[in-house]
Design a protein around this motif. Structure first.
Motif, PDB file in Angstrom:
ATOM      1  N   PRO A 155       0.802  -1.226   0.000  1.00 51.30           N
ATOM      2  CA  PRO A 155       0.000   0.000   0.000  1.00 51.30           C
ATOM      3  C   PRO A 155       0.837   1.280   0.000  1.00 51.30           C
ATOM      4  O   PRO A 155       0.300   2.366  -0.223  1.00 51.30           O
ATOM      5  N   ALA A 156       2.144   1.191   0.202  1.00 50.08           N
ATOM      6  CA  ALA A 156       3.012   2.371   0.179  1.00 50.08           C
ATOM      7  C   ALA A 156       3.261   2.870  -1.241  1.00 50.08           C
ATOM      8  O   ALA A 156       3.736   3.987  -1.426  1.00 50.08           O
ATOM      9  N   TYR A 157       2.917   2.050  -2.241  1.00 51.63           N
ATOM     10  CA  TYR A 157       3.185   2.408  -3.626  1.00 51.63           C
ATOM     11  C   TYR A 157       1.903   2.760  -4.373  1.00 51.63           C
ATOM     12  O   TYR A 157       0.876   2.111  -4.223  1.00 51.63           O
ATOM     13  N   ARG A 167      -6.308   2.388   2.516  1.00 51.24           N
ATOM     14  CA  ARG A 167      -5.061   2.917   3.063  1.00 51.24           C
ATOM     15  C   ARG A 167      -5.358   3.944   4.151  1.00 51.24           C
ATOM     16  O   ARG A 167      -6.215   4.795   3.995  1.00 51.24           O
ATOM     17  N   ARG A 168      -4.590   3.869   5.218  1.00 53.27           N
ATOM     18  CA  ARG A 168      -4.668   4.862   6.293  1.00 53.27           C
ATOM     19  C   ARG A 168      -3.437   5.760   6.143  1.00 53.27           C
ATOM     20  O   ARG A 168      -2.307   5.320   6.335  1.00 53.27           O
ATOM     21  N   ILE A 169      -3.661   7.003   5.763  1.00 50.64           N
ATOM     22  CA  ILE A 169      -2.573   7.941   5.508  1.00 50.64           C
ATOM     23  C   ILE A 169      -2.435   8.863   6.721  1.00 50.64           C
ATOM     24  O   ILE A 169      -3.432   9.386   7.238  1.00 50.64           O
ATOM     25  N   GLU A 170      -1.194   9.069   7.152  1.00 47.10           N
ATOM     26  CA  GLU A 170      -0.954  10.017   8.235  1.00 47.10           C
ATOM     27  C   GLU A 170       0.396  10.687   8.053  1.00 47.10           C
ATOM     28  O   GLU A 170       1.320  10.096   7.489  1.00 47.10           O
ATOM     29  N   HIS A 171       0.479  11.921   8.502  1.00 46.17           N
ATOM     30  CA  HIS A 171       1.733  12.659   8.441  1.00 46.17           C
ATOM     31  C   HIS A 171       2.322  12.720   9.838  1.00 46.17           C
ATOM     32  O   HIS A 171       1.629  13.080  10.794  1.00 46.17           O
ATOM     33  N   ASN A 179      -0.619   3.051   6.349  1.00 42.27           N
ATOM     34  CA  ASN A 179      -0.845   1.889   7.206  1.00 42.27           C
ATOM     35  C   ASN A 179       0.334   1.674   8.157  1.00 42.27           C
ATOM     36  O   ASN A 179       0.740   0.545   8.424  1.00 42.27           O
ATOM     37  N   GLY A 180       0.905   2.783   8.645  1.00 40.95           N
ATOM     38  CA  GLY A 180       1.987   2.720   9.609  1.00 40.95           C
ATOM     39  C   GLY A 180       3.377   2.565   9.012  1.00 40.95           C
ATOM     40  O   GLY A 180       4.369   2.592   9.749  1.00 40.95           O
ATOM     41  N   GLU A 181       3.497   2.415   7.703  1.00 41.30           N
ATOM     42  CA  GLU A 181       4.787   2.247   7.034  1.00 41.30           C
ATOM     43  C   GLU A 181       5.116   3.484   6.213  1.00 41.30           C
ATOM     44  O   GLU A 181       4.213   4.181   5.739  1.00 41.30           O
ATOM     45  N   PRO A 182       6.411   3.767   5.977  1.00 36.73           N
ATOM     46  CA  PRO A 182       6.778   4.931   5.166  1.00 36.73           C
ATOM     47  C   PRO A 182       6.170   4.858   3.759  1.00 36.73           C
ATOM     48  O   PRO A 182       6.197   3.809   3.115  1.00 36.73           O
ATOM     49  N   ALA A 183       5.621   5.980   3.302  1.00 37.87           N
ATOM     50  CA  ALA A 183       5.042   6.068   1.961  1.00 37.87           C
ATOM     51  C   ALA A 183       6.146   6.023   0.911  1.00 37.87           C
ATOM     52  O   ALA A 183       7.203   6.627   1.087  1.00 37.87           O
TER      53      ALA A 183
END
Length: 185
Positions: A155-157, A167-171, A179-183
């Motif tokens: 999901p990061a790609y 996808r859960r996006i956060e800054h 989703n808790g992993e680096p984009a």
């Protein structure tokens, strides 16, 4: 590299027939062949100009050690909402989003690249309701035509509005997370 330099037969005829989106997309396999034949590039990662790369792409580049092509699907799970695009529109426009494409430029993809050029020369149309969305719908054939296609489901790609329901996006202070992993992009 200008489009006129890509050895496209009757280039000005092609340019006259297509709109800007169609033309920019139709030249993609010609550019990849040019990079292979004129510059000696043996693999390429293509990104549309509207893509923001946020992290290292080394994992994607390494995937080309094992696959002839690397693709990202528009979605990786069903859509159960009333928003657009729907699953049907995605199906009609192409399963894989070609804003990104990883491709080895060697014997394993040579015939496919020629086939793709031929199709986009005549049928690189933005006509979703008739089953054509520029180059994307043609890439649905890649898993059948190429010896090995890697499908990036991470999901990061290829984060985009059509796959945000999954996808859960956060800054954070460390950048964007999916989703808790680096984009990635």
């Amino acid at each position: 590299i200008f489009a006129e330099e890509l050895s496209i037969p009757s280039f000005f005829n092609l340019a006259f027939r297509y709109g800007i989106l169609e033309l920019n997309t139709a030249v993609k396999p010609y550019l990849l062949a040019h990079l292979r034949d004129q510059i000696g590039v043996d693999r390429a990662l293509y990104f549309d100009p509207d893509i923001l790369v946020l992290n290292s792409l080394s994992g994607i580049a390494e995937a080309l050690d094992h696959h002839s092509a690397v693709l990202t699907p528009h979605i990786t799970r069903g859509l159960d909402d009333a928003y657009r695009p729907s699953e049907r529109i995605i199906q009609m426009s192409g399963i894989y989003n070609l804003g990104f494409l990883g491709l080895r430029l060697d014997d394993s993809t040579s015939e496919f690249l020629q086939w793709w050029q031929d199709r986009l020369y005549r049928f690189c149309l933005h006509d979703i309701h008739n089953g054509l969305f520029v180059d994307q719908k043609w890439m649905d054939f890649a898993p059948a035509f190429l010896p090995s296609v890697g499908i990036l489901r991470n999901p990061a790609y290829n984060i985009a509005y059509w796959n945000l329901p999954h996808r859960r996006i956060e800054h954070t202070d460390n950048g964007w997370l999916v989703n808790g992993e680096p984009a990635g992009f």
